[in-house]
Design a protein around this motif. Structure first.
Motif, PDB file in Angstrom:
ATOM      1  N   GLY A 638       0.794  -1.223   0.000  1.00  0.00           N
ATOM      2  CA  GLY A 638       0.000   0.000   0.000  1.00  0.00           C
ATOM      3  C   GLY A 638       0.820   1.263   0.000  1.00  0.00           C
ATOM      4  N   MET A 639       2.097   1.171   0.372  1.00  0.00           N
ATOM      5  CA  MET A 639       2.950   2.358   0.411  1.00  0.00           C
ATOM      6  C   MET A 639       3.800   2.525  -0.842  1.00  0.00           C
ATOM      7  SD  MET A 639       4.157   2.116   4.370  1.00  0.00           S
ATOM      8  CE  MET A 639       2.950   2.071   5.683  1.00  0.00           C
ATOM      9  N   LEU A 640       3.701   1.590  -1.759  1.00  0.00           N
ATOM     10  CA  LEU A 640       4.451   1.705  -2.999  1.00  0.00           C
ATOM     11  C   LEU A 640       3.746   2.642  -3.959  1.00  0.00           C
ATOM     12  CD1 LEU A 640       5.338  -2.063  -3.544  1.00  0.00           C
ATOM     13  CD2 LEU A 640       6.811  -0.298  -2.592  1.00  0.00           C
ATOM     14  N   SER A 641       4.412   2.999  -5.027  1.00  0.00           N
ATOM     15  CA  SER A 641       3.766   3.778  -6.072  1.00  0.00           C
ATOM     16  C   SER A 641       2.718   2.917  -6.768  1.00  0.00           C
ATOM     17  CB  SER A 641       4.815   4.264  -7.074  1.00  0.00           C
ATOM     18  OG  SER A 641       5.399   3.174  -7.755  1.00  0.00           O
ATOM     19  N   ARG A 642       1.810   3.551  -7.462  1.00  0.00           N
ATOM     20  CA  ARG A 642       0.700   2.812  -8.083  1.00  0.00           C
ATOM     21  C   ARG A 642       1.195   1.778  -9.102  1.00  0.00           C
ATOM     22  NH1 ARG A 642      -4.401   5.037  -7.117  1.00  0.00           N
ATOM     23  NH2 ARG A 642      -5.212   4.180  -9.074  1.00  0.00           N
ATOM     24  N   PRO A 643       2.153   2.102  -9.980  1.00  0.00           N
ATOM     25  CA  PRO A 643       2.653   1.045 -10.883  1.00  0.00           C
ATOM     26  C   PRO A 643       3.305  -0.114 -10.125  1.00  0.00           C
ATOM     27  CG  PRO A 643       3.261   3.206 -11.714  1.00  0.00           C
ATOM     28  CD  PRO A 643       2.712   3.415 -10.351  1.00  0.00           C
TER      29      PRO A 643
END
Length: 920
Positions: A638-643
């Motif tokens: 959930g804390m990563l970038s959307r891609p």
């Protein structure tokens, strides 16, 4: 000679059959490219590297006594006699460039005239050039009594760029000091002081050796020291010196206190102490060894032993070396530093690069004069060569190396063999330590030193001294191929040594992926968690915090996720890299370390490596596959970038959905919906990325209901068109038409499935939503929708789609296939009215279909006939022929229709026609 020295033949001797070394030489010194030889006729001869005569000049009227070379000034300093008698002793300074030019010019002129080289014996008369000295100064005057000159020492004056300091030792036990400028043409030498080196008792006071050193005294030692009184300074009391306990321990006996006026030295006034700070003068008499500090003329008695031979003392690296009959003694400016046993009556001592040459008396019992010339490496405790010399006259270090002049003027030169040859000799005797020390002394290349250590290590390995061997192999890193060492220590019993080697490889940044694999395997086999932690967190700026979560398992995973997410956010905003606080890159291959740690079962350590590498895929591999930390993994995703979220869910969704279906589906809902508008985000940025449900549909194979909810949420809540909207319609339509949708958790918990009819009702609404009246083409693929409707026998969908495509006969065919008579008649009414542009043929098709049906179809036939009669769609004969095809249709019903007063068939038909029409 001492047994402590190992004897070798590292030098070879070669006789020089023709040379010009003068037989009447009195002194000599090496200066520049020439060997300067003073003679008893007052001349100084210049010899080259092969001891051939190059020139000569007249230095004194009677005899040359001593010579010294000043390297920094390129000056030659001589002491000699202008006439018989010591009173004519004179110091002269010579500009060697000027002297060499004049002397060689005369020689060359003589050679040209004579046509051959002149003999050395005739140089004083015919080839001596007359060159004026650069400086000249009488040694004795009314204030400085005469005495035999016995020693000479010269040094650049400390604190001055052009000064020179000269010390002349006398047989009377005094040392005269001379000071002067060496740069100015108008400068001159002058007396600056007189030092007394006489002992308190006895008559052995002759000064046999002088040597300057330039260094500062160590204040920690307090040896015997007496303040010198300047000449003519009345009322000056001599300082009483004390004996240092340290000096007493070194020498084995306490030195006597120097008291009384006899121990005081006389010094001339006016010696500038600032110029001589750090300059020391070693004085060796027949009875004592002393040192004077030139800044204050203080005296320190270093030893109550002296020297009887004037040529047996030299200075090397600031240390005075004195060769006595029992040993070689070393003296600093504070004390006696030590001694090396070396027996023999000494005749001479000198420097030859890193060696000392020592001449000893080897006279036989029959009285034949003989000597031994030893070339000694004191540091390495070896004798590099020993050669007998009959009737030794002089030992010379010239431009071409070491030479000895024996009886009859025989001159022998001594050459050092190559270093490789010396090393091979040492290797054959297994003296690897000595070979290494020798190579280091010779400034050998790093490659050669590494090769020596390799051979030493091989030798120790063959003796099963594995730890010692590894100590040598470690020093070869960077030069020796690591595989050579690794293969020798792969045995499990030597794993500790192998670990040391691999650790050093990594510490020097020379390890490859294979070395990392091997080292980590060593740690895991040894179960050495402490070293494993130290290796992983080496060069890390946050060592302690990392070690904490390495041991805490999944508890620290969430913390790492937050750390990585914060760094990732900083990267997206153009901030610092993912490594916190500018952490340096580890000195090992992190991918290899990660794989090895995972395979060995060290999941927490692998997680730490993945974090340092900044690889979210690696972290998720460990969290999900090794640690089963699904909650932390979802928090991290959930804390990563959307891609990155999309890639992670595609890869790990099969693991996450069964463990946390609600949270995973919620994450996908957010990912597949357009994010809230952000003015700062560009259209191509990661924040505007929208995923497609089609990329994740395969993850819900065992949970179709949740896929249905996901598709409904995205389709019905998107403000615009979601990505792959057509495929979204297809997926949702297929889910609506499925006979049953049961998730795994519903089967395991006995939950009821979603009502099929409710879903089928939604299917028609979905088809209508995707193909609204104002649309020329639907959002979905109508052909694909038709296939799904046929596959699942969904009549409302087929009817709707055929209606949209204006395929009216296909609509009837659908009703016919379903035996839906009411729907069939309704379709004919809708599409068969010619007045509204319909197709009347549909009624004929419907009547024909009904007549062909088995059983009683009187009611639907009657309805069709009513519509046909009302609309006058078909001719009566066609109707009758169609009706005649059904042998079960009652004639009464047909007759009733034919007798209707207002119908098209109002006129009675003949029985024959009806009968013929009803014949099968």
């Amino acid at each position: 000679m001492s047994f402590a020295f190992k004897k070798f033949s590292f030098f070879q001797q070669l006789e020089v059959p023709v040379h010009d070394f003068p037989p009447n030489s009195t002194s000599h010194c090496l200066g520049g490219n020439f060997l300067y030889v003073g003679c008893d006729n007052g001349t100084v001869q210049l010899l080259d590297d092969v001891f051939q005569f190059q020139g000569c000049y007249n230095a004194y009227g009677y005899k040359v006594l001593y010579m010294a070379w000043v390297q920094a000034r390129q000056l030659l300093v001589t002491v000699g006699l202008e006439e018989p008698g010591i009173s004519s002793a004179t110091i002269k300074l010579w500009d060697t460039e000027r002297v060499a030019t004049a002397a060689t010019a005369v020689t060359n002129g003589a050679v040209s005239a004579a046509g051959s080289s002149p003999p050395a014996s005739g140089v004083s008369a015919t080839l001596a050039a007359n060159v004026p000295p650069f400086r000249i100064q009488k040694v004795f005057n009314s204030k400085y009594p005469e005495s035999e000159v016995t020693a000479l020492a010269v040094t650049d004056r400390a604190g001055s760029s052009s000064g020179i300091l000269i010390a002349v030792g006398l047989a009377a036990g005094s040392v005269y000091l001379f000071n002067g400028e060496a740069a100015s043409q108008k400068g001159k030498l002058h007396h600056t002081g007189r030092l007394s080196a006489r002992p308190d008792a006895g008559e052995l006071w002759k000064v046999n050796a002088l040597a300057f050193t330039q260094q500062r005294s160590k204040q920690s030692s307090a040896p015997e020291r007496t303040q010198q009184s300047p000449v003519g300074a009345p009322g000056t009391a001599p300082a009483v010196s004390t004996t240092s306990s340290k000096l007493a321990a070194l020498t084995g006996r306490a030195t006597a206190a120097a008291t009384g006026s006899a121990a005081a030295s006389e010094a001339a006034a006016g010696v500038p102490s600032a110029q001589h700070e750090g300059v020391w003068l070693h004085v060796v008499t027949e009875a004592q060894t002393l040192v004077y500090h030139m800044a204050d003329l203080s005296k320190t008695i270093l030893d109550q032993q002296g020297l009887h031979c004037g040529s047996c003392a030299v200075v090397r690296d600031g240390v005075l070396l004195v060769a006595r009959d029992d040993a070689l003694y070393e003296y600093t400016t504070d004390t006696r530093a030590g001694c090396t046993a070396f027996d023999g009556i000494k005749q001479g001592l000198g420097l030859l690069k890193r060696y000392l040459y020592v001449a000893t008396d080897d006279t036989s019992l029959d009285g034949a004069a003989s000597s031994q010339l030893h070339i000694v490496d004191v540091r390495n405790k070896l004798v590099a060569g020993s050669f007998p010399v009959q009737g030794l006259q002089a030992v010379v270090v010239g431009p071409g190396g070491l030479a000895a002049v024996g009886a009859g003027g025989k001159l022998m030169r001594y050459y050092e063999v190559e270093l490789n040859t010396q090393l091979e000799v040492l290797f054959k005797r297994s003296l690897h330590k000595l070979a290494l020390d020798l190579a280091i002394c010779c400034d050998a290349s790093p490659e050669l030193i590494a090769a020596i250590r390799q051979r030493w290590g091989d030798h120790l390995y063959a003796k099963a001294e594995y730890e010692a061997a590894m100590g040598q192999y470690l020093e070869t890193i960077g030069h020796l191929e690591p595989s050579y060492v690794i293969r020798r220590f792969l045995d499990a019993q030597r794993i500790h040594s192998l670990t040391r080697y691999l650790e050093e490889l990594h510490a020097r940044g020379l390890a490859g992926a294979d070395h990392t694999t091997l080292l980590l395997n060593c740690y895991t086999k040894l179960k050495d968690v402490a070293k494993l932690d130290a290796f992983i967190h080496r060069d890390s700026n946050s060592n302690s915090s990392r070690k904490g979560h390495t041991r805490s398992g999944s508890t620290g995973a969430a913390g790492m996720a937050v750390l990585y997410a914060a760094a990732n956010a900083a990267r997206r905003q153009g901030g610092p890299a993912a490594e916190p606080s500018g952490e340096p890159t580890p000195k090992f291959d992190m991918e290899t370390a990660f794989k090895v740690l995972r395979s060995a079962g060290y999941a927490a350590h692998a997680l730490s490596v993945a974090e340092r590498a900044g690889q979210p895929e690696w972290m998720l591999d460990v969290l999900l596959e090794d640690m089963a930390s699904y909650v932390e993994a979802l928090a991290f995703i959930g804390m990563l970038s959307r891609p990155q979220k999309a890639c992670a869910l595609q890869r790990y969704g099969k693991l996450l959905i069964p463990a946390a279906p609600d949270d995973t589906t919620a994450l996908l809902m957010d990912l597949c919906m357009p994010p809230p508008p952000d003015a700062s985000a560009s259209a191509d940025s990661d924040d505007s990325y929208v995923a497609s449900v089609a990329d994740f549909a395969h993850l819900y194979t065992d949970r179709p209901t949740r896929l249905l909810y996901l598709c409904e949420y995205i389709l019905f809540n998107s403000s615009g068109s979601p990505p792959n909207e057509q495929l979204l319609y297809h997926t949702l339509l297929e889910l609506y038409l499925a006979e049953k949708l049961v998730d795994d958790e519903q089967e395991q918990g006995g939950a009821t499935q979603v009502a099929p009819q409710a879903r089928r009702d939604k299917a028609r609404d979905l088809l209508q939503r995707g193909w609204q009246p104002h649309m020329a083409q639907p959002i979905y693929d109508p052909e694909h929708a038709l296939v799904l409707c046929r596959q699942h026998n969904y009549t409302p969908g087929l009817v709707l789609l055929y209606d949209k495509k204006r395929l009216h006969k296909e609509v009837l065919a659908v009703h016919m296939a379903a035996q839906d008579y009411e729907g069939l008649i309704a379709a004919c009414i809708q599409y068969g009215d010619a007045a509204s542009g319909g197709e009347p043929q549909l009624w004929a098709d419907a009547l024909e279909y009904l007549c062909k049906q088995p059983g009683d179809c009187s009611e639907p036939v009657s309805q069709v006939l009513q519509h046909i009669e009302a609309k006058r769609v078909l001719p009566p004969l066609v109707v009758l022929q169609t009706l005649a095809t059904n042998n079960q249709l009652k004639v009464s019903r047909s007759q009733a229709r034919s007798r209707r007063p207002n119908g098209r068939f109002g006129r009675p038909l003949s029985r024959f026609v009806i009968r013929q029409a009803l014949v099968v």
